[in-house]
Each structure stands twice: as C-alpha cells, then as structure tokens.
Design an enzyme around this catalytic site. Structure first.
Site, PDB file in Angstrom:
ATOM      1  CG  ASP A   1      -6.036  -6.584 -30.610  1.00  0.00           C
ATOM      2  OD1 ASP A   1      -6.010  -5.873 -29.580  1.00  0.00           O
ATOM      3  OD2 ASP A   1      -6.878  -7.495 -30.779  1.00  0.00           O
TER       4      ASP A   1
ATOM      5  CG  ASP B   1     -14.188  -5.096 -28.594  1.00  0.00           C
ATOM      6  OD1 ASP B   1     -13.856  -6.127 -27.981  1.00  0.00           O
ATOM      7  OD2 ASP B   1     -13.355  -4.303 -29.074  1.00  0.00           O
TER       8      ASP B   1
ATOM      9  CE  LYS C   1      -6.457  -2.500 -24.239  1.00  0.00           C
ATOM     10  NZ  LYS C   1      -6.914  -3.342 -25.370  1.00  0.00           N
TER      11      LYS C   1
ATOM     12  CD  GLU D   1      -9.268  -2.695 -28.316  1.00  0.00           C
ATOM     13  OE1 GLU D   1     -10.253  -3.080 -27.662  1.00  0.00           O
ATOM     14  OE2 GLU D   1      -8.133  -2.573 -27.824  1.00  0.00           O
TER      15      GLU D   1
END
Lengths: 620, 176
Positions: free
Chosen positions: A25, A207, A86, A185
C-alpha cells in the site's frame, strides 16, 4: 514428456514451491507491506514492531533517508524532506501551482512540464521519490520472508488516471520489482473483508486517505468481485483538512511572512489537532515560534467540523454519483466498508452513515486493510492458489477519448467500463490529399478537451492521398488489467499502422526511465545487462515450462509436423538459455512464440468452450 | 465477432440476462488475465485479448440498445457509422420539448424532483420503443428489420437524453 528439466537454482521454482509475493500500500501519508503467511494475510512490521512507515523521503548531500528518520527532519528541513509525494504523481507543475501544494519546496520543470524537486542532491522527480518509499518496504519483505520477491501488487487509488498509474508502475521498475498488478485500493479493501465474511451482495467501499478519496460500489458473487462503479477525487484527502485548519490558525494568530519551516510546523500541528479531535471535543493547538513565544488556540470539534464540512459533502456527492452509475439503490447496499486514516474523523463517519443508512464496517484496521487485500491478491496472482475462486473484475475510473474538430472530445471508452477492454472508433480525413493525421488522447468526463487531462499525442503518417472523407482510420484503444492504455491507429485500405504505448504527457519517457535506472545502480552497465540476462533466462524457463505442460495436455491439437517444429524450437531455446546472450534468448523466445501462437489461441478458446459447457451442465 | 455465439446463445433479442451474467462470470474465471499473471507473455497477451472480447460482448448483450444493434449487424444492417437521421416529426418535437426541460433544471426550485420526473419519462418512453423493437427483431422479414433500425436510432436519442440528464445532475452536485 519430460524432455526439459528446468529447475536450476535461481531460475525457476519447483512447481509446488511457495512463491514469494507481497501487497504494497503506497500511501500518501503512510505505506505498508503485507504478505500471506501460513494462509493468513498480515502486514509485516519492522524490527521495532511498527507496521506502517511514513511516506517521507529526505535528500541530504550524501544520503537518502526514509520513513521515521526522514519524518524527524520534516519541520527542520522542509525543502529537502518530501512529504505526500503521491499528490505530485502524474501531475504537471501547472496542475500543482493551481492546487496550492508547492510552497514548501523549490521546483524546476522537466522538458515535459513534470515537476522536479530541487534538493541538496539535485533534482528528483516524484517517480524517483516514490521508488525510495518502496525500497525499504521491499527490503523488509525480503528479509522477513527470507528470499527474493517474485512479484508485488501495488495499490493505487481507484480514481487514479493513466498518468498516475503509469508513474506508480515506473517507480516499481526503478526498484526492480516485478509488478503483478496495480490494484485499486477500495477493491483491495473489499477483498480483505469479503474473504473474511464470505458475503454475497452489493458493497460500498468509502476510502478517504491522506491525499485521495475513492468510492467504489462492488457486487460480490461466488468469489467474483465485480466493480460496478467507482468515483472520487484524486486531490482530496486528510491533507486538505490539515491545510484548512492550518489556514485557520494562521488567520487566528495573524501570522505573516511564513517560512517553509513554519508552514511545515503548522501543518504538523494541524494534523495532531485533527487526530486528537477524534476522541476529544476540544483540543488546544499550540505553536512555539522562533522567538520562543508560544501561541495557543482552542479548537472545538464543532468548529473543525464546520471547517471541513464542504470537503466531506464533496465525498458524499461522489457517493451519490457512483451509486447512480452502478445502477443500484441505497437499499441494495449490504455493507459499507471504511478505509483510510481520514475515515476516523467523526464527521466523516457520521455523514457516511447518514447517506448509506448503515453502520460502516471497521473491524479491520482502516490503515492496514488495503495492504492486507493486496497481499491476498498477490498470493493468487503469483500462482500459489491455482484453485482459488477469487476473481476481480475492475473498471476504468475515467472515460478515455480522442480530440475531434473544435476541441471537442469523442469518447471511445466510457468510465466504469470493465477492464481489460478494447474499443475501436473510425475517423476520416477532412482535407483532400491529406496524408497524415494527428491524434490527441485525453481522459476525463467533460466535453471540451481543455477540461480533460491530456494523455498523449501521436501522428499517423503515410495515409494514401485520397479525397476528403475517403480514407478510413480505425483507432483502437486497449486498456489492460492495470488500467493502462495503449492506442493503435490504422488506415484500413492500406493497412498503414501507428501504435503507441501511451506515455502520459506528464510522465517519464522510456529514455528517462532507462537513464534513472542506470543512475540508480552503482556498476551501471554491467548490472543492467546482468539483470536483462537474468530476466530473459527466467522468461525462457517460464516459456519452456508452459509449452511443455501444454504439449502434455493438449498435444493432440497439433499435427505431427507442427509438433516436431515446436519441439525443435524448444530444444534450441533450452540450449541458448544457459549461454550468456540475452538477445539470442529473446530471439529464440520470439521464434517459439510465433510457432505456438495458433496452438495457444486454440487452447484458450477450448478453455472458453469448456467453461460454457460446465455452465450448461449446471443448468440442465 | 458473433457475441451470441461467444456466450452460447442463439441470436435473438430475447436474452436471459441472469444466465448471461452467470456465463460471463464463468468465462472470466477461465481466461481473465489474473489467471495468467505468472504465465508467459504469450498467454498474458491472449488472456487480455479474449477477456476484452468477453467484456465487450457482455456489455453489448446486456444492454438492449446495443444488443439490438448487434443483432441487426449480424443480419447485415450496420448502424454504427451511418448518417441516416430520424424523420418522425412527433418524435423530434417530443425530443425538443425534453431538451427544453433539461435546460430548466438549473433554475428550477426543486431540481431533484424535475430530474426524477424526467428520468421516469425517459425510462417509460424507451421501454415502449423496446417492446415494439422486440417484436420487429423476431420477424424474418427484412422490411421489419429496417423498421427496427429506425427504433434503434430513436433509442440512441433517448440514450443521449439520459446522458445529458446525468450531466445536469452532476452539475448540481458540483455547485453545492
């Protein structure tokens, strides 16, 4: 037929040996690695028992620090300490400037407009920083599992576009790990929960991470996870809550002339206050200035809620849209799953509960659930569970299209189409004697090119000079199981063809990747060619193993002549395999590939027929 | 590519969608790229190609408009790149009226109600075309097929209207 013995050490594993694969992850704030061990998927802790590692990298003159070590310098040395990288992935410098993300760093721009962080070690791009985050995770996994990894599954936000996905895969290439799959994800989270409970029905996964938000609506049916729709915002996350609160503190304390260090301090304090407000209704924010003055301000949960409510509302609107796209109603939803640290914010839970009218599942740690799901998928993909029923059918999050006259977008693949998919569209010339045609590939939902993300531009040359409208150009979009696009264009009457693996406008070219790869190795040239050779040898072993198994099983599909041709070709590949010539191995693999193409296609079609037969027997 | 064949159905507008979904899952389990992630490049490539066909076939057969269009294509009537337009005046008038209603959404006092109402109208109207289409497609007379093609063209108008309704709905969310 045991013609070929292919179990030399280091080349190929014995058929039933457990292959090492992990799920990673790669988060905005924290990253984790997980593996299936003794049938159970768990995250792997470091020597101090910590499971997650801050996604932070610091570049000093002579070294690269990562994780907790880098984090401890975050406020002190903000310009060389890259956090939340990210959010920069697959973005241009322009995108970032409009998102107010860049104040702490010094930037320059690559030829393609890619942002480059200027650090004490020179310029680094977001792909390189992400590779540095991956390195310690891969090292940890190899140390814990006791061997080299055969493959990894890396998770990405479902709403990541092509450029962001490609960037993530490039980062893995820099580390030298084999990416089995980029996994969305929320889908990973659904796997982690789905396998535990063995449920059937519709599941909504909410999420909200540090930098990204995803909502996915899935249907579970006998081990098949079918994503019905996905939505979200790849620039919305807990970081934005911190930014809002930090802005509030700046206003409250009337701070001016904010240095990068002060800004980083404010963000760290904002995050602390936000987290503390999960269990408290009032938290005092405080800040020690360079002058040693101490500033304080009481933040109530109500005030914080009011501050972030507009952002939380945005996530709920995305949920509404995803439900509509999925074609299911609120009452159809069996469970909602919460993923990501930011779902700990009470207002988020409350709003999600109100929208879905269900208490969300939180039994698996929301920080670890994605890595756990990725590990389960990695274990299957690497071939450890050949009899597993689990299958993921994922979708493309954003529509893909092509620019037409007047700056309009013609959609070729719509969002929420199940991948892999191939779609073709025909275009024609609009001028007499036109011999070339330029294509501009874009991604997004809007009608105007300017409002979509530019993915790539390419030109088809050599179109026969005909009257306007007489040439027919067929453009085919193919999206693979990782959600990555390749495009081919072909003029139909002449067969003139042009194809590109879409390299995002704001991504890295193959040349740049190759260059970075070299830089990352100490004995560059030798290492690269050794790695290339090893890769080819492994592929050769895999090809030989696979074809010899296929011949054993379905050899009767072949004429004696073709079979002996194939066997001769296998023999020569088998001999070349032990030599040290990567090119020769590659050529021999290609030759064998060519010879066995029809055979492989026939076998694939037979398995399709077999699958349908099993089906019709079931139904009688 | 005959998608009916791929899913082992006889070519007909009347498809058991539950059975279709069942077969789809079984086919996916046989050839999905995930089943070949550790296999050779050749098998990976083939798996992607076959799965892409299966996905496309499933979408085509699941949706009544594309299913009808595919059925006609198999009968030799190709609608995908044509420029024939609908000449049915009352139909076109109705379209214009609905388009005006779409534009009213933005300034409406109760936009959600208007959206729901239009949505229901579109669904009902499309459904009535589809039932007529179903009968025409089962015919063995080419003139019926051409009439079916007209109905499909109308349905495509309806799909566009639905898209625009979704877009209007999205615009409302974005304003909030």
């Amino acid at each position: 037929m045991a013609l070929f013995q292919i179990a030399e050490p280091g080349l190929s594993a014995a058929p039933h040996q457990h292959r090492l694969a992990v799920g990673i992850d790669l988060g905005t704030t924290n990253s984790l690695v997980a593996a299936v061990r003794s049938g159970k998927a768990t995250t792997l802790p470091d020597l101090d028992g910590r499971h997650s590692i801050p996604s932070i990298i610091r570049y000093t003159k002579d070294q690269i620090q990562s994780g907790y070590e880098a984090e401890s310098y975050s406020a002190q040395d903000p310009q060389n300490t890259i956090v939340s990288v990210k959010r920069f992935m697959g973005r241009s410098l322009n995108d970032l400037q409009s998102n107010n993300l860049i104040s702490a760093y010094r930037f320059s721009s690559s030829d393609h407009g890619l942002p480059l962080f200027i650090t004490e070690q020179g310029e680094v791009n977001p792909v390189q920083v992400s590779a540095e985050i991956l390195k310690p995770l891969v090292a940890r996994a190899e140390a814990t599992l006791g061997g080299e990894l055969e493959g990894v599954v890396i998770t990405v936000p479902a709403y990541f576009d092509d450029a962001q996905r490609q960037g993530t895969k490039d980062a893995a290439a820099l580390v030298g790990v084999n990416v089995l799959r980029l996994l969305n994800e929320p889908t990973a989270a659904a796997i982690a929960y789905g396998l535990d409970s063995g449920q059937e029905g519709v599941i909504a996964v909410f999420d909200l991470g540090g930098g990204t938000f995803d909502i996915s609506v899935l249907r579970l049916n006998k081990g098949v996870f079918e994503v019905l729709a996905t939505g979200g915002d790849s620039t919305l996350g807990g970081d934005d809550f911190d930014h809002l609160l930090a802005a509030q503190l700046i206003a409250q304390w009337q701070l001016t002339d904010i240095s990068p260090t002060l800004e980083r301090q404010l963000l760290i304090e904002a995050r602390r206050v936000k987290e503390a407000l999960t269990d408290n209704v009032l938290v005092t924010a405080s800040l020690i200035l360079a002058t040693q003055d101490v500033l304080r301000f009481d933040v109530t949960r109500d005030a914080f809620d009011a501050l972030v409510l507009p952002l939380v509302k945005k996530t709920i609107n995305s949920c509404r849209r995803a439900m509509r796209d999925a074609g299911v109603g609120i009452d159809d939803v069996l469970e909602t799953v919460m993923v990501g640290g930011s779902t700990r914010v009470p207002l988020v839970r409350e709003q999600v509960l109100r929208f879905f009218k269900k208490t969300p599942l939180t039994s698996i740690d929301p920080d670890r659930v994605v890595a756990v799901g990725a590990a389960i998928q990695a274990d299957i993909l690497v071939g450890n569970k050949p009899d597993s029923d689990l299958l993921l059918l994922d979708v493309i999050p954003l529509s893909l299209g092509i620019e037409t006259m007047g700056g309009l977008v013609e959609k070729v693949v719509s969002r929420n189409t199940t991948i892999p998919i191939a779609r073709a569209q025909e275009f024609t010339t609009f001028k007499d004697g036109q011999t070339a045609m330029a294509f501009h590939v874009v991604q997004g939902e809007r009608e105007l090119v300017d409002n979509c993300r530019s993915l790539a531009r390419f030109t088809l040359q050599g179109i026969p000079a005909l009257a306007a409208g007489a040439a027919h150009i067929r453009v085919t979009f193919q999206v693979d199981a990782d959600g990555l696009l390749s495009v081919t264009a072909m003029e139909k009457s002449t067969g003139v063809q042009s194809s590109i693996q879409v390299k995002p406008s704001f991504g890295l070219s193959d040349v740049e990747i190759g260059h970075m790869l070299k830089e990352s190795m100490t004995h560059a040239k030798e290492d690269i060619s050794r790695r290339m050779l090893a890769e080819k040898q492994v592929e050769a072993a895999r090809v030989l193993e696979s074809i010899s198994a296929a011949l054993n099983k379905d050899g009767d599909l072949l004429s004696d002549e073709v079979r002996s041709q194939i066997e001769a070709s296998m023999q020569s590949l088998s001999q070349l395999r032990s030599a040290n010539d990567a090119d020769a191995i590659e050529k021999a693999i290609e030759a064998l590939d060519h010879l066995t193409q029809d055979f492989a296609a026939k076998r694939m079609d037979n398995s399709i027929k077999l699958a349908l037969k099993g089906q019709s027997v079931d139904n009688i | 590519m005959n998608y009916f064949e791929l899913f082992s159905f006889s070519p007909s507008f009347d498809v058991d969608t539950a059975l279709l979904a069942h077969r789809y899952r079984d086919l996916q389990k046989a050839v999905h790229p995930d089943k070949f992630a550790h296999s050779t490049e050749q098998n990976k490539r083939l798996a992607v190609q076959r799965t892409a066909q299966i996905n496309d076939g499933f979408q085509t057969l699941k949706n009544p408009v594309s299913r009808a269009e595919h059925l006609l294509a198999l009968k030799g009537i190709e609608l995908s790149h044509e420029s024939t337009t609908v000449k049915d005046t009352p139909f076109l008038m109705q379209q214009m009226q609905w388009r005006e209603s779409l534009e009213d959404i933005r300034d409406s006092a109760a936009p959600d109600d208007l959206i729901d109402e239009l949505n229901q109208c579109f669904i009902d109207y499309s459904q009535s075309i589809i039932s007529r289409l179903a009968i025409l497609l089962e015919s063995d007379q080419p003139q019926d097929w051409h009439q079916a093609a007209d109905h499909i063209r109308k349905l495509k108008f309806m799909v566009k209207l639905q898209d625009e309704l979704s877009r209007a709905e999205d615009a409302l969310f974005d304003d909030e």
